[in-house]
Design an enzyme around this catalytic site. Structure first.
Site, short mmCIF file in Angstrom:
data_model
loop_
_atom_site.label_atom_id
_atom_site.label_comp_id
_atom_site.label_asym_id
_atom_site.label_seq_id
_atom_site.Cartn_x
_atom_site.Cartn_y
_atom_site.Cartn_z
N LEU A 135 0.75 -1.12 -0.08
CA LEU A 135 -0.17 0.01 0.02
C LEU A 135 1.08 1.20 0.04
O LEU A 135 1.60 1.48 0.89
CB LEU A 135 -0.84 -0.08 1.35
CG LEU A 135 -2.08 1.19 1.41
CD1 LEU A 135 -3.05 0.79 0.22
CD2 LEU A 135 -2.84 0.89 2.54
N ASP A 136 0.73 1.83 -1.04
CA ASP A 136 1.52 3.11 -1.27
C ASP A 136 1.66 3.95 0.15
O ASP A 136 0.73 3.97 0.88
CB ASP A 136 1.18 4.32 -2.25
CG ASP A 136 1.40 3.24 -3.80
OD1 ASP A 136 2.51 2.43 -3.63
OD2 ASP A 136 0.66 3.63 -4.52
N ARG A 137 2.98 4.63 0.31
CA ARG A 137 3.24 5.38 1.33
C ARG A 137 2.27 6.61 1.57
O ARG A 137 1.77 7.15 2.61
CB ARG A 137 4.54 6.16 1.33
CG ARG A 137 5.05 7.01 2.49
CD ARG A 137 6.58 7.37 2.26
NE ARG A 137 6.97 8.11 3.23
CZ ARG A 137 8.20 8.84 3.62
NH1 ARG A 137 8.69 8.80 2.37
NH2 ARG A 137 8.30 9.69 4.57
#
Length: 210
Positions: free
Chosen positions: A68-70
């Site tokens: 899950l992207d930052r």
């Protein structure tokens, strides 16, 4: 809808994540449902002093099943079971994932049809997505807040996909002219964020895992 807690203060971000294979597990099989805050990496280590899973998850020998992207928030699954990790993260398994997405602008239902039919991105066509307009969810405050322009409305969408390309949902909404401002993953398969405060987790052990 459950009300979620306010996350810890975040830092500026750069997008980067790691994928780590899980060795055969010792002891009971574990699945951790973590509500990832904004600006936290989906990994346990980082050489640049940025916030990681280690700051929130104190369970040894579990690793993220997927990423899950930052700059995204919400549900991230971690496990000590390599087979389960592969099943959840493998694109061929086509595990359904639901995202709550705040976009800039006010799309009408007809504007969402390209996503439902399978929009074509630079890396090829997407599978048809389930997309619907939704009321603003009762979420925790994001830190820092989303930058909204007073002259332009925002809209919340529910987007369900069975793929996991790099920044796919953001690219999908941009392709129809409505950039993503905030992205929260609500559900992966049968697992949801319900009852899990932002920055907290729920652990399932053994037969609790379906």
């Amino acid at each position: 809808m459950n009300k979620f807690a306010k996350p810890q203060q975040s830092r500026r971000f750069k997008r980067k994540a790691e994928t780590k294979s899980v060795k055969p597990f010792n002891g009971p099989r574990r699945l951790v449902l973590f509500n990832k805050p904004f600006d936290v990496l989906s990994q346990f280590t980082d050489g640049q002093g940025r916030a990681t899973l280690k700051d929130y998850v104190d369970i040894p020998d579990v690793y993220a099943a997927g990423r899950l992207d930052r700059d995204s928030e919400g549900l991230l699954l971690l496990t000590n079971d390599g087979k389960l990790q592969h099943k959840l993260a493998n694109p061929k398994a086509k595990t359904a994932k639901t995202y709550w997405v705040q976009v800039e602008g006010a799309p009408k239902d007809a504007d969402l049809e390209p996503l439902r039919k399978g929009i074509v991105l630079k890396d090829g066509p997407c599978l048809p997505a389930k997309v619907a307009l939704m009321d603003e969810p009762n979420l925790w405050p994001r830190n820092p807040p989303v930058r909204e322009r007073k002259s332009i409305p925002t809209t919340w969408l529910s987007i369900n996909i069975k793929e996991g390309r790099n920044r796919q949902v953001r690219r999908m909404t941009a392709a129809i002219g409505f950039p993503t401002l905030r992205l929260v993953r609500y559900q992966i398969g049968r697992y949801t964020l319900d009852g899990i405060d932002n920055g907290s987790y729920q652990q399932l052990v053994g037969e609790e895992i379906s």
